[in-house]
Scaffold this motif. Structure first.
Motif, short mmCIF file in Angstrom:
data_model
loop_
_atom_site.label_atom_id
_atom_site.label_comp_id
_atom_site.label_asym_id
_atom_site.label_seq_id
_atom_site.Cartn_x
_atom_site.Cartn_y
_atom_site.Cartn_z
N MET A 1 0.81 -1.21 0.00
CA MET A 1 0.00 0.00 0.00
C MET A 1 0.85 1.27 0.00
O MET A 1 0.54 2.23 -0.71
N ALA A 2 1.92 1.30 0.81
CA ALA A 2 2.68 2.53 0.99
C ALA A 2 4.16 2.41 0.65
O ALA A 2 4.91 3.39 0.79
N GLY A 3 4.61 1.22 0.21
CA GLY A 3 6.01 1.04 -0.12
C GLY A 3 6.88 1.06 1.14
O GLY A 3 6.39 0.84 2.25
N PRO A 4 8.17 1.34 1.00
CA PRO A 4 9.06 1.40 2.17
C PRO A 4 8.59 2.39 3.24
O PRO A 4 8.90 2.23 4.42
N ALA A 5 7.84 3.43 2.82
CA ALA A 5 7.33 4.40 3.79
C ALA A 5 6.36 3.78 4.78
O ALA A 5 6.04 4.39 5.80
N SER A 6 5.89 2.56 4.50
CA SER A 6 4.98 1.88 5.44
C SER A 6 5.65 1.67 6.80
O SER A 6 4.96 1.55 7.82
N ILE A 7 6.97 1.65 6.82
CA ILE A 7 7.68 1.50 8.09
C ILE A 7 7.36 2.68 9.01
O ILE A 7 7.24 2.52 10.23
N LEU A 8 7.18 3.87 8.43
CA LEU A 8 6.79 5.04 9.23
C LEU A 8 5.42 4.84 9.85
O LEU A 8 5.16 5.28 10.98
N ALA A 9 4.53 4.16 9.12
CA ALA A 9 3.19 3.88 9.65
C ALA A 9 3.29 2.95 10.86
O ALA A 9 2.56 3.12 11.85
N TRP A 10 4.20 1.97 10.79
CA TRP A 10 4.40 1.07 11.94
C TRP A 10 4.92 1.83 13.15
O TRP A 10 4.48 1.60 14.29
N VAL A 11 5.86 2.74 12.92
CA VAL A 11 6.39 3.55 14.02
C VAL A 11 5.28 4.41 14.61
O VAL A 11 5.12 4.50 15.84
N LEU A 12 4.49 5.05 13.73
CA LEU A 12 3.39 5.91 14.17
C LEU A 12 2.40 5.13 15.02
O LEU A 12 2.00 5.58 16.11
N MET A 13 1.99 3.96 14.55
CA MET A 13 1.00 3.17 15.28
C MET A 13 1.56 2.66 16.60
O MET A 13 0.84 2.58 17.60
N SER A 14 2.83 2.28 16.61
CA SER A 14 3.45 1.82 17.85
C SER A 14 3.40 2.89 18.93
O SER A 14 3.25 2.59 20.12
N VAL A 15 3.53 4.16 18.50
CA VAL A 15 3.47 5.28 19.44
C VAL A 15 2.02 5.57 19.85
O VAL A 15 1.73 5.77 21.03
N LEU A 16 1.10 5.58 18.88
CA LEU A 16 -0.28 5.95 19.15
C LEU A 16 -1.02 4.94 20.02
O LEU A 16 -1.90 5.32 20.80
N VAL A 17 -0.70 3.66 19.90
CA VAL A 17 -1.42 2.66 20.70
C VAL A 17 -0.88 2.56 22.13
O VAL A 17 -1.53 1.97 22.99
#
Length: 423
Positions: free
Chosen positions: A43-59
């Motif tokens: 869905m987001a390419g290598p930038a998806s790793i930023l989504a994982w970091v973001l979600m790890s912080v938000l949850v």
């Protein structure tokens, strides 16, 4: 509600910090770790790793909220007890039923998912898949009959195996990692990162389940929040490592994203990698189902003591002091749900949205309770408000399944109204 009601007698304190951490990890790491890293990368390419970091912080605020509430109000009622203390019995009962009616659907879905991974390797047909799924559920129910100390020990072993296998998968893929796979970094634009973050939310649900076991924590004031912090750190590191290596080895793309972990492992281990992923899937489904079945049987027990569920829900085993009434209710539901799935009345993809909605509603209730009950704690208040804004903001995106918790609330309201008239 009286103090006696909030601290339901009969359950034994047997869960130390290692067991609490194992239960949290088992509840949170679901089959999503097998599927979502590849789908998010597509869905987001290598930038998806930023989504994982973001979600790890938000949850993290959500996990902290549940941990702080468990430390203050340890009860088999879990989130429903928090809501009851904050907003009264009616609100607490509704949230309790939200959670209770999630597990009879969610646990069979988990068991069928685990059986399907084995089926791919063993060329099973539908009958073998659903027999295996039933055996998974029977195993989990029996573990909970013999006591949470038994279930928790098994959970600790299973979670240790899951972590070991995931670490093996990450290490085995290292020789195939390449910096070239990180360019272009955001091939689908930066908005795709936000879309991927929404997809990742489902990988982090599970903190609410263990709150229902908090009455059995040894020293809950000390161990509840420690258990949350340790498990949140371990879960985030595992997710981030798997997601990073999925991108680094480019184990995603059209037609293979849903099997990204298997593809990644097979780069080094060949067909053996397929078996590793299948075993991992089985362990993950057992661990998650174990955490949720244990939690749901206890909320059934708690609701029975509050006289908002049938009396037989509150039956305890004479020897093991485990909630066999709740386990019997869940077992009957499992038979119905597996039968419905086997005969094709409804598909897995159609069914899975229902427990997702009730879990979401349970979180919203818990966050609202945290806002009121943790008002004297700066960290608790901040965590509760952050997680509340986050969950409420995402709820409308559930679609038609968002109506399921509303239907449950309406039915319960009408039932309570009729009960009061006949009482």
């Amino acid at each position: 509600m009286s103090k006696a009601a909030s601290q339901v007698p009969g359950l034994v304190k047997t869960l130390g910090l290692p067991q609490i951490v194992a239960l949290y990890i088992g509840a949170v790491i679901g089959s999503g770790v097998l599927l979502i890293p590849g789908l998010a990368a597509e869905m987001a390419g290598p930038a998806s790793i930023l989504a994982w970091v973001l979600m790890s912080v938000l949850v993290l605020p959500m996990a902290i909220t549940m941990g702080l509430l468990s430390a203050r109000y340890p009860s088999s009622g879990g989130v429903s007890t928090f809501v009851r203390n904050a907003y009264g019995n009616n609100a607490g009962n509704i949230v309790g039923w939200f959670f209770l009616l999630s597990v009879p659907i969610g646990a069979p879905i988990l068991s069928v998912t685990g059986a399907n991974y084995l089926a791919v390797l063993l060329n099973w047909g539908d009958l073998q898949i659903y027999v295996a799924a039933a055996l998974i559920l029977i195993t989990v129910v029996l573990m909970n009959v013999f006591g949470m100390h038994v279930a928790a020990r098994v959970q600790t072993i299973v979670v240790a195996l899951i972590i070991s296998i995931l670490v093996l998968a990450i290490v085995a893929s290292l020789p195939h990692a390449s910096v070239a796979n990180f360019t272009p970094f955001a091939p689908h634009g930066w908005m795709s990162v936000i879309s991927a973050a929404g997809l990742l939310f489902w990988c982090f649900i599970g903190w609410e389940a263990v709150t229902h076991l908090s009455e059995e924590f040894v020293d809950p004031r000390k161990n509840a929040i420690r258990g949350v912090l340790w498990s949140a750190g371990i879960v985030s590191l595992l997710y981030l490592a798997v997601a990073f290596m999925t991108v680094a080895t480019h184990s995603y793309g059209a037609g293979i994203s849903a099997a990204s972990l298997s593809i990644m492992v097979q780069l080094s281990l060949g067909p053996v990698g397929g078996w590793i992923v299948a075993v991992t899937a089985l362990f993950i489904c057992i661990a998650t189902a174990n955490a949720y079945v244990g939690a749901a049987s206890r909320i059934a027990y708690s609701l029975a003591t509050e006289k908002i569920a049938p009396r037989w829900f509150g039956i305890l085993h004479a020897k093991y002091r485990t909630p066999v009434g709740g386990l019997l209710f869940l077992s009957l539901c499992f038979v119905v749900v597996l039968s419905v799935l086997y005969f094709g009345v409804i598909s897995l993809s159609e069914l899975i949205v229902l427990p997702n909605a009730t879990f979401f509603a349970t979180y919203i209730g818990g966050c609202l309770a945290g806002v009121r009950l943790l008002h004297d704690s700066r960290a608790g208040r901040l965590a509760a408000w952050t997680s509340l804004v986050f969950t409420v903001g995402l709820y409308p995106f559930l679609g038609w399944s968002a109506l399921y918790p509303i239907v449950i609330a309406v039915i319960l309201f009408l039932w309570q109204k009729r009960y009061k008239k006949t009482a």
